[in-house]
Motif scaffolding. Structure first.
Motif, PDB file in Angstrom:
ATOM      1  N   SER A   1       0.823  -1.206   0.000  1.00  0.00           N
ATOM      2  CA  SER A   1       0.000   0.000   0.000  1.00  0.00           C
ATOM      3  C   SER A   1       0.856   1.254   0.000  1.00  0.00           C
ATOM      4  O   SER A   1       0.525   2.241  -0.681  1.00  0.00           O
TER       5      SER A   1
ATOM      6  N   ILE B   1       2.396   1.608  -3.573  1.00  0.00           N
ATOM      7  CA  ILE B   1       1.393   2.042  -4.553  1.00  0.00           C
ATOM      8  C   ILE B   1       0.942   3.469  -4.264  1.00  0.00           C
ATOM      9  O   ILE B   1       0.735   4.275  -5.181  1.00  0.00           O
ATOM     10  N   GLY B   2       0.783   3.809  -2.986  1.00  0.00           N
ATOM     11  CA  GLY B   2       0.383   5.167  -2.636  1.00  0.00           C
ATOM     12  C   GLY B   2       1.415   6.189  -3.065  1.00  0.00           C
ATOM     13  O   GLY B   2       1.061   7.260  -3.583  1.00  0.00           O
TER      14      GLY B   2
ATOM     15  N   TYR C   1      -7.085   0.534  -9.844  1.00  0.00           N
ATOM     16  CA  TYR C   1      -6.686  -0.077  -8.587  1.00  0.00           C
ATOM     17  C   TYR C   1      -7.847  -0.206  -7.615  1.00  0.00           C
ATOM     18  O   TYR C   1      -7.854  -1.087  -6.756  1.00  0.00           O
TER      19      TYR C   1
ATOM     20  N   ILE D   1      -5.943  -3.486  -0.277  1.00  0.00           N
ATOM     21  CA  ILE D   1      -4.759  -2.700  -0.604  1.00  0.00           C
ATOM     22  C   ILE D   1      -5.132  -1.389  -1.298  1.00  0.00           C
ATOM     23  O   ILE D   1      -4.545  -0.339  -0.994  1.00  0.00           O
TER      24      ILE D   1
ATOM     25  N   SER E   1      -3.952   2.256  -0.036  1.00  0.00           N
ATOM     26  CA  SER E   1      -3.132   3.033  -0.965  1.00  0.00           C
ATOM     27  C   SER E   1      -3.663   4.457  -1.084  1.00  0.00           C
ATOM     28  O   SER E   1      -2.879   5.413  -1.204  1.00  0.00           O
TER      29      SER E   1
ATOM     30  N   TYR F   1      -2.377   6.398   1.911  1.00  0.00           N
ATOM     31  CA  TYR F   1      -0.964   6.766   1.768  1.00  0.00           C
ATOM     32  C   TYR F   1      -0.756   7.781   0.644  1.00  0.00           C
ATOM     33  O   TYR F   1       0.145   8.628   0.736  1.00  0.00           O
ATOM     34  N   GLN F   2      -1.556   7.698  -0.384  1.00  0.00           N
ATOM     35  CA  GLN F   2      -1.444   8.684  -1.459  1.00  0.00           C
ATOM     36  C   GLN F   2      -1.734  10.089  -0.933  1.00  0.00           C
ATOM     37  O   GLN F   2      -1.001  11.038  -1.221  1.00  0.00           O
TER      38      GLN F   2
END
Length: 311
Positions: free
Chosen positions: A103, A106-107, A124, A182, A186, A189-190
């Motif tokens: 995660s 990807i983020g 995603y 996930i 993500s 975190y993005q």
């Protein structure tokens, strides 16, 4: 290495005394009442009801009879409870170990402003839009050793008895859980990465730091409280997995994937023992509360120092 000076905090606008935003008779605190009422009706009241039901004897169809601590003695003395706790912990731990690194990566990848990555971000999130029951049915069909994907493509690796082996079945549950959630983490975190000031990366580039060094020296430390928030959602959410496990393995083979939520269902709706089932539900709530408070304490109290407060 020189360190860029911290950003100056933005000035906080305060409402003048006597205005409607400053409190008093014109306070907007009444806007929280609908949420508070909904939480009380659909959160606290059912929780209190389940707690009281754990001290009774009820087989769903008959009358509710007081039973004192009998249900609690039955549950706490049953070795199946410890096994279900262990299975729940395994699902929680392995899903966290799989979801968190992927995660974050990807983020960070999606935090870029490049156009094609916005399209990938939409793709995603498709697993997150599907129901867990539908996902479980799909994976159960794909992993069938006789009629699944492996048999169709002739791949011997996929023709194993994925849901018939205790170790493989637990791995499949962790994989499916991670595959679905996930994308959600993500997104968290993005948003966290986009809150990091670009001046920190510019200063690191001037000092000659590469992308990997920037990731470990800037991105990860700045994502500390985002990681704690995401981990709390993962850990507490792992306690409530039922429909995915029930449709996929029904707690089997044997009791290899019988988590607490599955054990609670079997006690309450298979054996018609609502008292012990309610006791397990209370244990679930207590476990979630302890884990959430522990993770919050791990993050420390002074979260205002983080660049990502509120993410």
């Amino acid at each position: 290495m020189t360190i860029a000076p911290p950003l100056a905090p933005a000035p906080v606008e305060t409402a003048p005394p006597g205005s409607k935003l400053a409190g008093g008779s014109g306070s907007v605190s009444w806007m929280a009442w609908p949420a508070l009422i909904a939480f009380t009706l659909f959160g606290l009241v059912p929780l209190v009801g389940v707690f009281l039901l754990s001290f009774t004897e009820w087989n769903i169809s008959g009358a509710v009879k007081p039973a004192g601590l009998d249900s609690w003695r039955t549950v706490l003395a049953d070795p199946d409870l410890l096994h279900s706790l262990w299975v729940t912990f395994l699902i929680m731990a392995f899903s966290w170990l799989v979801q968190t690194p992927l995660s974050i990566l990807i983020g960070v990848f999606l935090a870029s402003h490049q156009r094609y990555r916005a399209v990938l971000a939409v793709l995603y999130f498709i697993p997150l839009l599907l129901s867990q029951a539908a996902i479980s049915i799909t994976y159960k069909a794909l992993l069938d050793p006789n009629f699944g994907l492996g048999a169709s493509l002739g791949w011997e690796f996929l023709q194993q008895d994925w849901l018939g082996d205790p170790v493989l079945a637990l791995g499949v549950v962790v994989f499916v859980v991670s595959w679905q959630f996930i994308p959600f983490h993500s997104l968290i975190y993005q948003g966290g990465v986009r809150q990091i000031p670009t001046s920190m990366y510019e200063a690191a580039q001037i000092d000659g730091a590469g992308r990997i060094r920037q990731f470990f020296s800037i991105t990860l430390p700045q994502l500390k409280y985002t990681i704690i928030t995401s981990s709390t959602l993962m850990v507490v959410g792992s306690l409530t997995f039922f429909d995915l496990i029930w449709v996929l393995t029904a707690g089997g083979p044997g009791d290899a994937t019988s988590a607490l939520a599955v054990e609670m269902y079997q006690r309450g709706f298979k054996a018609n023992l609502m008292g012990p089932a309610s006791a397990i539900a209370v244990i679930l709530v207590l476990c979630g509360l302890v884990l959430a408070l522990g993770l919050r304490r791990l993050g420390g109290r002074n979260q205002a120092d983080s660049q990502l407060e509120g993410v």
